[in-house]
Write an enzyme that holds these catalytic residues in place. Sequence first.
Site, PDB file in Angstrom:
ATOM      1  N   GLY A  63       0.804  -1.218   0.000  1.00 52.45           N
ATOM      2  CA  GLY A  63       0.000   0.000   0.000  1.00 52.45           C
ATOM      3  C   GLY A  63       0.832   1.260   0.000  1.00 52.45           C
ATOM      4  N   LYS A  66       3.307   1.289  -3.946  1.00 50.03           N
ATOM      5  CA  LYS A  66       2.381   0.589  -4.836  1.00 50.03           C
ATOM      6  C   LYS A  66       3.026   0.155  -6.149  1.00 50.03           C
ATOM      7  CE  LYS A  66      -2.082   2.449  -3.333  1.00 50.03           C
ATOM      8  NZ  LYS A  66      -2.830   1.188  -3.359  1.00 50.03           N
ATOM      9  N   THR A  86      -0.561  -2.791  -3.954  1.00 51.48           N
ATOM     10  CA  THR A  86      -1.124  -3.815  -4.818  1.00 51.48           C
ATOM     11  C   THR A  86      -0.997  -3.402  -6.284  1.00 51.48           C
ATOM     12  OG1 THR A  86      -2.687  -4.486  -3.113  1.00 51.48           O
ATOM     13  CG2 THR A  86      -3.254  -5.047  -5.376  1.00 51.48           C
ATOM     14  N   SER A 174      -9.205  -6.231   0.039  1.00 50.32           N
ATOM     15  CA  SER A 174      -9.408  -4.785   0.054  1.00 50.32           C
ATOM     16  C   SER A 174     -10.901  -4.484   0.012  1.00 50.32           C
ATOM     17  CB  SER A 174      -8.727  -4.133  -1.147  1.00 50.32           C
ATOM     18  OG  SER A 174      -9.148  -2.782  -1.274  1.00 50.32           O
ATOM     19  N   ASN A 176     -12.156  -1.731  -1.039  1.00 46.77           N
ATOM     20  CA  ASN A 176     -12.356  -0.582  -1.923  1.00 46.77           C
ATOM     21  C   ASN A 176     -12.545  -0.928  -3.390  1.00 46.77           C
ATOM     22  OD1 ASN A 176     -12.049   1.284   0.260  1.00 46.77           O
ATOM     23  ND2 ASN A 176      -9.852   0.885   0.196  1.00 46.77           N
ATOM     24  N   LYS A 216      -3.847 -12.763   1.712  1.00 38.51           N
ATOM     25  CA  LYS A 216      -4.150 -11.684   2.654  1.00 38.51           C
ATOM     26  C   LYS A 216      -5.652 -11.606   2.861  1.00 38.51           C
ATOM     27  CE  LYS A 216      -2.903  -6.918   3.798  1.00 38.51           C
ATOM     28  NZ  LYS A 216      -2.047  -5.775   3.413  1.00 38.51           N
ATOM     29  N   THR A 246      -7.322  -3.823   5.896  1.00 39.20           N
ATOM     30  CA  THR A 246      -8.048  -2.766   6.613  1.00 39.20           C
ATOM     31  C   THR A 246      -9.461  -3.220   6.953  1.00 39.20           C
ATOM     32  OG1 THR A 246      -8.735  -1.794   4.507  1.00 39.20           O
ATOM     33  CG2 THR A 246      -6.727  -0.927   5.522  1.00 39.20           C
TER      34      THR A 246
END
Length: 363
Positions: A63, A66, A86, A174, A176, A216, A246
């Site tokens: 992160g 990147k 990523t 993630s 997002n 992950k 996160t």
Amino acid sequence: MMHIIDRLTRPVLFAFDPERAHELSIAALKTGIPFCSGGVQNSKLAVSVAGLNFPNPIGMAAGYDKNAEIPDALLNLGFGFAECGTVTPKPQEGNPRPRIFRLTRDRAVINRLGFNNEGHAQALARLSLRKGKSGIVGVNIGANRDSSDRMADYEEGVRTFAAVASYLTINISSPNTTGLRGLQDRENLSELLQRVMRVRNEQAALIKRKVPVFLKIAPDLSEEALADIAQEVLEKGLDGLIVSNTTLSREGVSAPAASETGGLSGEPLFERSTIVLAKMRRLVGPALPIIGVGGVHSAETALEKMRAGADLVQLYTGMVFAGPGLPARIVSRLAAYAEANGLNSIAEIRDSNIKPWADRPLA
């Protein structure tokens, strides 16, 4: 000296919006200026995980770098390893700005970046220039937002980076990228891991090395989902887990920016991510490597991750608030801890406090 630099850099960077500050910090590290000595070297901190020999267990999480621009500069800060990404097959802009929010009161950050990156080709070109260099550099791979076959994107990531990465991380956690976390559902996960490991093994025949593959996961999972993931990871022969990404939770956060959408990182994530870490250690047993990440900001929080089951520890947001001297300080204090407690290896503390963490409910 490092504390002075930390005290000077934070007010300068915090004068800018978070994303611009991040860009400036990358630019500063690209200059090659030695911001610190890199911390102590102590054989008691060396850890062997997934066939890789880490000089110390503290890593830079994905992160930050990147696009694989500064992995060696990060190692020079004292990190025992660095994880780039990523990275997605095609370049993508990510979500509209503003998309990073500092919660200074809580020492936390919310981001909804959405895998903004320059794509495989750029990262591969940079990492190829590292050939022959020492230092463990992992690559975190993801899927493009508009991909018609996201699993194929992960296959392509393995194919692209197997020869240049010390290890690979499959990032399906993630919050997002719409729908991405659905790949953690057991049926999808089973197919994804089968496909990814098949490509890994095909590449191994070409490069004469099996690049370790980590998965992950998110912290926002049920006990049942954790059990499913553990079983799939063991069945498919993955080399390890990274716990965790996160969180969507805002528990323990008081800053006004808490209402922003996105994934929360930083100190409020420590408790939840450590509970999930300990539960996963209990589920997968003692052999599978686990990297603990989430809320690490000191030697004590790093040690507690290891006591809860982590072989290695990563941080990122902690350095946003503490400055670039943080990794070297943590490494120095881990060395002092190992010496003071008569340890032959820092790895001896792993699993020493699993039960109190693993027994806690996932609220």
